[in-house]
Design an enzyme around this catalytic site. Structure first.
Site, PDB file in Angstrom:
ATOM      1  N   HIS A   7       0.833  -1.207   0.000  1.00 43.50           N
ATOM      2  CA  HIS A   7       0.000   0.000   0.000  1.00 43.50           C
ATOM      3  C   HIS A   7       0.871   1.263   0.000  1.00 43.50           C
ATOM      4  O   HIS A   7       0.633   2.190  -0.773  1.00 43.50           O
ATOM      5  CB  HIS A   7      -0.899   0.039   1.241  1.00 43.50           C
ATOM      6  CG  HIS A   7      -1.903  -1.041   1.330  1.00 43.50           C
ATOM      7  ND1 HIS A   7      -2.033  -1.831   2.460  1.00 43.50           N
ATOM      8  CD2 HIS A   7      -2.848  -1.478   0.465  1.00 43.50           C
ATOM      9  CE1 HIS A   7      -3.017  -2.695   2.277  1.00 43.50           C
ATOM     10  NE2 HIS A   7      -3.529  -2.510   1.066  1.00 43.50           N
ATOM     11  N   LYS A  21     -16.414  -6.446   5.949  1.00 45.72           N
ATOM     12  CA  LYS A  21     -15.401  -7.388   6.419  1.00 45.72           C
ATOM     13  C   LYS A  21     -15.286  -7.293   7.937  1.00 45.72           C
ATOM     14  O   LYS A  21     -15.492  -6.238   8.514  1.00 45.72           O
ATOM     15  CB  LYS A  21     -14.026  -7.051   5.835  1.00 45.72           C
ATOM     16  CG  LYS A  21     -13.925  -7.127   4.339  1.00 45.72           C
ATOM     17  CD  LYS A  21     -12.527  -6.709   3.905  1.00 45.72           C
ATOM     18  CE  LYS A  21     -12.366  -6.685   2.411  1.00 45.72           C
ATOM     19  NZ  LYS A  21     -11.029  -6.220   2.010  1.00 45.72           N
ATOM     20  N   ARG A  32      -2.382  -6.065  -8.106  1.00 40.72           N
ATOM     21  CA  ARG A  32      -1.235  -6.928  -7.827  1.00 40.72           C
ATOM     22  C   ARG A  32      -1.086  -8.015  -8.871  1.00 40.72           C
ATOM     23  O   ARG A  32       0.015  -8.405  -9.215  1.00 40.72           O
ATOM     24  CB  ARG A  32      -1.394  -7.592  -6.455  1.00 40.72           C
ATOM     25  CG  ARG A  32      -1.260  -6.644  -5.299  1.00 40.72           C
ATOM     26  CD  ARG A  32      -1.540  -7.376  -4.032  1.00 40.72           C
ATOM     27  NE  ARG A  32      -2.909  -7.907  -4.116  1.00 40.72           N
ATOM     28  CZ  ARG A  32      -3.656  -8.204  -3.081  1.00 40.72           C
ATOM     29  NH1 ARG A  32      -3.189  -8.082  -1.879  1.00 40.72           N
ATOM     30  NH2 ARG A  32      -4.880  -8.649  -3.236  1.00 40.72           N
ATOM     31  N   SER A  51      -2.880  -7.798   3.032  1.00 41.34           N
ATOM     32  CA  SER A  51      -3.147  -7.633   4.464  1.00 41.34           C
ATOM     33  C   SER A  51      -3.557  -8.959   5.094  1.00 41.34           C
ATOM     34  O   SER A  51      -3.163  -9.271   6.217  1.00 41.34           O
ATOM     35  CB  SER A  51      -4.244  -6.591   4.681  1.00 41.34           C
ATOM     36  OG  SER A  51      -3.818  -5.319   4.277  1.00 41.34           O
TER      37      SER A  51
END
Length: 159
Positions: free
Chosen positions: A18, A42, A91, A129
Site C-alpha cells: 500500500h 469485512k 497486484r 493484508s
C-alpha cells in the site's frame, strides 16, 4: 499536475505494498487522500481509528498525503475531498475483474469520477493484508511486509 486522488481501502493493516503505491502516486499527484473505509462488510482486526493511526504513521514522511476514515459511498467521499480520481492497486491479473467491476459501478454512480490503476513494485506484488495477518497470528516475522509500527501493533494484537 495539481491533481487530487483518493486511494481507498480497508488497510487492515496497511502494508508496504500500500505504502509503495502511495509513494509512487505522490510523484504524479499533488494530493493523495488515503480513505480508510469503515463500511467494508469485512470483519476487521483493527478498529477504524487504529487503521487510520497506523496508516498515518506509515505515511508520515510522504508529502501531500492525508489519511482519513470514511463511511458510505466512495464516490461521495471523493466528491467531499474535491477529487475526481480514484487510485487502485493491481497486484495480479486476478485483481483485475473485481477492480474493473468496482470502477464501472463508480463511473455509473458518478461519471465525473475516474479510476486509475498502479501496479506495485515487484517486491510487494505478493503482499496482502490477509496474508500478513495470518503470518503474524501464527508468530511469523512480518517485518519485510509492514512498517515497524504496524508490526508492533500486530504482535500486540495476536499475543
Amino acid at each position: 499536475m495539481n491533481l487530487a486522488v483518493v486511494y481507498p481501502g480497508t488497510f487492515d493493516p496497511i502494508t508496504n505494498g500500500h505504502t509503495d503505491l502511495v509513494r509512487r502516486g505522490s510523484r504524479v499527484f499533488s494530493r493523495i487522500i488515503v480513505g480508510v473505509a469503515s463500511d467494508t462488510g469485512k470483519q476487521t482486526t483493527f478498529s477504524l481509528e487504529e487503521r487510520v493511526r497506523l496508516a498515518r504513521e506509515a505515511l508520515s514522511d510522504v508529502p501531500g498525503v492525508t489519511v482519513t476514515g470514511f463511511s458510505g459511498l466512495l464516490v461521495n467521499f471523493v466528491r467531499t475531498h474535491d477529487a475526481s480520481l480514484i487510485l487502485r492497486g493491481l497486484r495480479a491479473v486476478s485483481d483485475f475483474e473485481h477492480e474493473f467491476q468496482l470502477s464501472s459501478m463508480n463511473r455509473k454512480l458518478d461519471p465525473d469520477i475516474e479510476s486509475i490503476f498502479l501496479t506495485p513494485d515487484e517486491a510487494y506484488g505478493f503482499i496482502s493484508s490477509s496474508l500478513v495477518k495470518e503470518i503474524a497470528r501464527l508468530g511469523g516475522d512480518v517485518s519485510d511486509f509492514v512498517s515497524p509500527s504496524v508490526q508492533k501493533a500486530l504482535i500486540t494484537r495476536f499475543k
